[in-house]
Design an enzyme around this catalytic site. Structure first.
Site, PDB file in Angstrom:
ATOM      1  N   SER A  17       0.822  -1.217   0.000  1.00  0.00           N
ATOM      2  CA  SER A  17       0.000   0.000   0.000  1.00  0.00           C
ATOM      3  C   SER A  17       0.857   1.268   0.000  1.00  0.00           C
ATOM      4  CB  SER A  17      -0.945   0.011   1.210  1.00  0.00           C
ATOM      5  OG  SER A  17      -0.208   0.023   2.414  1.00  0.00           O
ATOM      6  N   ARG A  18       2.148   1.127   0.389  1.00  0.00           N
ATOM      7  CA  ARG A  18       3.012   2.307   0.410  1.00  0.00           C
ATOM      8  C   ARG A  18       4.479   1.889   0.305  1.00  0.00           C
ATOM      9  NH1 ARG A  18       4.350   2.940   6.014  1.00  0.00           N
ATOM     10  NH2 ARG A  18       3.267   1.369   7.225  1.00  0.00           N
ATOM     11  N   ASN A  93       7.429  -8.560   0.501  1.00  0.00           N
ATOM     12  CA  ASN A  93       7.972  -7.256   0.874  1.00  0.00           C
ATOM     13  C   ASN A  93       7.568  -6.822   2.280  1.00  0.00           C
ATOM     14  OD1 ASN A  93       8.770  -4.247   0.409  1.00  0.00           O
ATOM     15  ND2 ASN A  93       6.571  -4.178   0.806  1.00  0.00           N
ATOM     16  N   TYR A 158      15.474  -7.507  13.741  1.00  0.00           N
ATOM     17  CA  TYR A 158      15.305  -7.225  12.304  1.00  0.00           C
ATOM     18  C   TYR A 158      16.395  -7.921  11.483  1.00  0.00           C
ATOM     19  CZ  TYR A 158      14.636  -4.386   8.067  1.00  0.00           C
ATOM     20  OH  TYR A 158      14.402  -3.959   6.776  1.00  0.00           O
ATOM     21  N   LYS A 162      15.868 -10.815   8.637  1.00  0.00           N
ATOM     22  CA  LYS A 162      16.283 -10.588   7.248  1.00  0.00           C
ATOM     23  C   LYS A 162      17.367 -11.574   6.811  1.00  0.00           C
ATOM     24  CE  LYS A 162      13.512  -7.193   6.145  1.00  0.00           C
ATOM     25  NZ  LYS A 162      12.517  -7.365   5.078  1.00  0.00           N
ATOM     26  N   ILE A 191      17.154   3.286   1.471  1.00  0.00           N
ATOM     27  CA  ILE A 191      16.228   3.700   0.424  1.00  0.00           C
ATOM     28  C   ILE A 191      15.379   4.858   0.955  1.00  0.00           C
ATOM     29  CG2 ILE A 191      14.405   2.911  -1.151  1.00  0.00           C
ATOM     30  CD1 ILE A 191      17.113   1.408  -1.507  1.00  0.00           C
TER      31      ILE A 191
END
Length: 250
Positions: A17-18, A93, A158, A162, A191
């Protein structure tokens, strides 16, 4: 449309959505794929993304699902096939962060990140792989992070999630190769997203000084790499982890 490398394909992009997910969904759509936009809470943003995708001349549907819940993933994948007629591309994602030093990290913050980022990726991979194996065709792209390769202070949960995605993807690539299903991983560096925009200016500058290309990447650049990996141009690439980080990890 910039090209139609993905015409006739149906892609499920989690957390689209974003941010990076949205950019990936739009890029795949611009290449001709119909898109299932998965989201957890941002209904309005998901519907806006669907409208943008439909403006590109392809089909799109928004599906709310918590990927850490296997039953919800099951329902989501069934809905994609029912509404869009197929499922040939999966982009894992969706994810979240709950940063903190390891000695102070709560069990909840550990579990939340592992459940969403790693178990969520497993749930989607497992369900979609069954469908792709029957078809003897599929493209799976997983979003990891350079943090999953080299770690980062304050992000033990995290980084573990990952890093786990890379090991998971490589194992599944070996299992699904004989069925013409490729499984690859993208490891982005810094990013330009809401998350990086919230960084204090001095921290931003410190990071920029470590990046040989001297800038943050754009979500669109992640989108273009994903589209390549989902296309037949990348038919002989599987089990790869591709860093897209401006050289920060050299």
């Amino acid at each position: 449309m910039s090209s139609s490398r993905l015409a006739g394909k149906v892609a499920l992009v989690t957390g689209s959505s974003r941010g990076i997910g949205r950019a990936v969904a739009l890029e795949l759509a611009s290449e001709g794929a119909d898109i299932a936009v998965n989201y957890l809470t941002s209904t309005d943003a998901a519907e806006a993304t669907v409208s943008e995708i439909e403006a590109l001349g392809v089909k799109a549907v928004a599906i709310q699902a918590d990927i850490s819940d296997a039953e919800q993933v099951d329902r989501m994948v069934s809905t994609v096939v029912e509404e869009l007629g197929d499922l040939s591309i999966l982009v894992n994602n969706a994810g979240l962060t709950r940063d903190g030093l390891v000695v102070r990290m709560s069990q909840n913050h550990w579990r939340e990140v592992i459940d969403s980022n790693l178990t969520g990726t497993f749930n989607c991979l497992q369900r979609c792989a069954k469908h792709m194996m029957k078809k003897r065709y599929g493209r799976i792209v997983n979003l990891s992070s350079v943090v999953g390769i080299e770690g980062n202070a304050g992000q033990a949960n995290y980084a573990a999630s990952k890093a786990g995605i890379i090991g998971l993807a490589n194992s599944v690539a070996k299992e699904l190769g004989s069925r013409s299903v490729t499984v690859n991983t993208i490891a982005p560096g810094f990013i330009e997203t809401d998350m990086t925009q919230e960084l204090p200016e001095d921290r931003r500058q410190m990071i920029l000084n470590q990046i040989p290309l001297g800038r943050f990447g754009s979500p669109e650049e992640i989108g273009k790499l994903t589209a390549f990996l989902c296309s037949d141009d990348a038919a002989y690439i599987t089990g790869a982890t591709i860093r897209i980080d401006g050289g920060i990890m050299m």
